[in-house]
Design an enzyme around this catalytic site. Structure first.
Site, PDB file in Angstrom:
ATOM      1  N   GLU A  94      -0.726  -6.324  16.196  1.00  0.00           N
ATOM      2  CA  GLU A  94       0.606  -6.958  15.648  1.00  0.00           C
ATOM      3  C   GLU A  94       1.441  -6.739  16.919  1.00  0.00           C
ATOM      4  O   GLU A  94       2.721  -7.312  16.927  1.00  0.00           O
ATOM      5  CB  GLU A  94       1.037  -6.055  14.439  1.00  0.00           C
ATOM      6  CG  GLU A  94       0.469  -6.431  13.135  1.00  0.00           C
ATOM      7  CD  GLU A  94       0.470  -5.383  12.209  1.00  0.00           C
ATOM      8  OE1 GLU A  94       1.519  -4.474  12.197  1.00  0.00           O
ATOM      9  OE2 GLU A  94      -0.246  -5.402  11.170  1.00  0.00           O
ATOM     10  N   VAL A  95       1.374  -5.668  17.545  1.00  0.00           N
ATOM     11  CA  VAL A  95       2.473  -5.171  18.620  1.00  0.00           C
ATOM     12  C   VAL A  95       1.881  -5.291  19.964  1.00  0.00           C
ATOM     13  O   VAL A  95       0.789  -4.669  20.276  1.00  0.00           O
ATOM     14  CB  VAL A  95       3.025  -3.541  18.239  1.00  0.00           C
ATOM     15  CG1 VAL A  95       3.892  -3.355  19.420  1.00  0.00           C
ATOM     16  CG2 VAL A  95       3.454  -3.388  17.054  1.00  0.00           C
ATOM     17  N   HIS A  99      -2.202   0.015  22.352  1.00  0.00           N
ATOM     18  CA  HIS A  99      -2.056   1.495  21.504  1.00  0.00           C
ATOM     19  C   HIS A  99      -3.473   1.648  21.087  1.00  0.00           C
ATOM     20  O   HIS A  99      -4.214   0.702  20.494  1.00  0.00           O
ATOM     21  CB  HIS A  99      -0.988   1.363  20.412  1.00  0.00           C
ATOM     22  CG  HIS A  99      -1.130   0.238  19.489  1.00  0.00           C
ATOM     23  ND1 HIS A  99      -0.781  -1.099  20.291  1.00  0.00           N
ATOM     24  CD2 HIS A  99      -1.556  -0.072  18.087  1.00  0.00           C
ATOM     25  CE1 HIS A  99      -0.849  -2.085  18.839  1.00  0.00           C
ATOM     26  NE2 HIS A  99      -1.362  -1.549  18.038  1.00  0.00           N
TER      27      HIS A  99
HETATM   28  P1  5GP Z   1      -1.780  -2.904  15.441  1.00  0.00           P
HETATM   29  O1  5GP Z   1      -2.055  -3.906  14.318  1.00  0.00           O
HETATM   30  O2  5GP Z   1      -1.081  -3.892  16.517  1.00  0.00           O
HETATM   31  O3  5GP Z   1      -3.229  -2.578  15.981  1.00  0.00           O
HETATM   32  O4  5GP Z   1      -1.052  -1.692  15.214  1.00  0.00           O
HETATM   33  C1  5GP Z   1       0.360  -1.693  15.063  1.00  0.00           C
HETATM   34  C2  5GP Z   1       0.621  -0.549  14.169  1.00  0.00           C
HETATM   35  O5  5GP Z   1       2.025  -0.239  14.365  1.00  0.00           O
HETATM   36  C3  5GP Z   1       0.567  -0.938  12.644  1.00  0.00           C
HETATM   37  O6  5GP Z   1      -0.456  -0.044  12.178  1.00  0.00           O
HETATM   38  C4  5GP Z   1       2.118  -0.585  12.111  1.00  0.00           C
HETATM   39  O7  5GP Z   1       1.872  -0.160  10.982  1.00  0.00           O
HETATM   40  C5  5GP Z   1       2.373   0.167  13.298  1.00  0.00           C
HETATM   41  N1  5GP Z   1       4.046   0.414  13.485  1.00  0.00           N
HETATM   42  C6  5GP Z   1       4.842  -1.159  13.624  1.00  0.00           C
HETATM   43  N2  5GP Z   1       5.977  -0.817  13.695  1.00  0.00           N
HETATM   44  C7  5GP Z   1       6.083   0.571  13.883  1.00  0.00           C
HETATM   45  C8  5GP Z   1       7.328   1.375  13.912  1.00  0.00           C
HETATM   46  O8  5GP Z   1       8.407   0.711  14.138  1.00  0.00           O
HETATM   47  N3  5GP Z   1       7.209   2.478  13.899  1.00  0.00           N
HETATM   48  C9  5GP Z   1       5.945   3.333  13.750  1.00  0.00           C
HETATM   49  N4  5GP Z   1       5.708   4.479  13.782  1.00  0.00           N
HETATM   50  N5  5GP Z   1       4.898   2.379  13.540  1.00  0.00           N
HETATM   51  C10 5GP Z   1       4.867   1.115  13.557  1.00  0.00           C
END
Ligand code: 5GP
Length: 117
Positions: A94-95, A99
């Site tokens: 998502e981001v 990470h």
């Molecule tokens: P991805 O799906 O990109 O691998 O994981 C992104 C993660 O970032 C998700 O588990 C989501 O809950 C977390 N996340 C998104 N926005 C924020 C935020 O503003 N603060 C924190 N602490 N976590 C976030």
């Protein structure tokens, strides 16, 4: 546009930071999927695993070392934990800022959920 994680690293938006050094910041996921759910994020903005280069190998190793330390600090080193790095849409990234998820504190079940096809 800085990513939300870049803003957290710079202290521009709040997060529950559990570890920080000059290379990485680790903070609790805002929507935890397990009792322990920490994100380990490099200070350097790298969008995905696909964007890593050989010069980032030490950084990725450091991310794993930090994960290992956090797992011990959080008390899940012996019970077990999972490290996940999602890349692009099929993995649900998502981001767009590299990470590593550290998940633990309960049995985590099979590696993948059931897919719908
Ligand atoms: P991805 O799906 O990109 O691998 O994981 C992104 C993660 O970032 C998700 O588990 C989501 O809950 C977390 N996340 C998104 N926005 C924020 C935020 O503003 N603060 C924190 N602490 N976590 C976030």
């Amino acid at each position: 546009m800085p990513t939300i994680f870049a803003k957290i690293i710079r202290g521009e938006i709040p997060a529950d930071i559990v570890y920080q050094d000059d290379q990485v910041t680790a903070f609790r996921d805002i929507n935890p999927a397990a009792p322990v759910h920490v994100l380990i994020v490099p200070s350097k903005v790298i969008a995905t695993v696909n964007d890593l280069s050989e010069s980032d190998e030490a950084l990725v190793g450091h991310m794993v070392s930090v994960a290992r330390k956090i797992a011990a600090d959080e008390g899940v080193a012996e019970s077990g934990y999972r490290l996940i790095v999602n890349c692009n849409q099929d993995a649900g990234q998502e981001v767009p800022h590299l990470h590593m998820h550290l998940l633990g504190g309960r049995p985590l079940g099979p590696l993948l959920g059931k897919n719908s096809d």
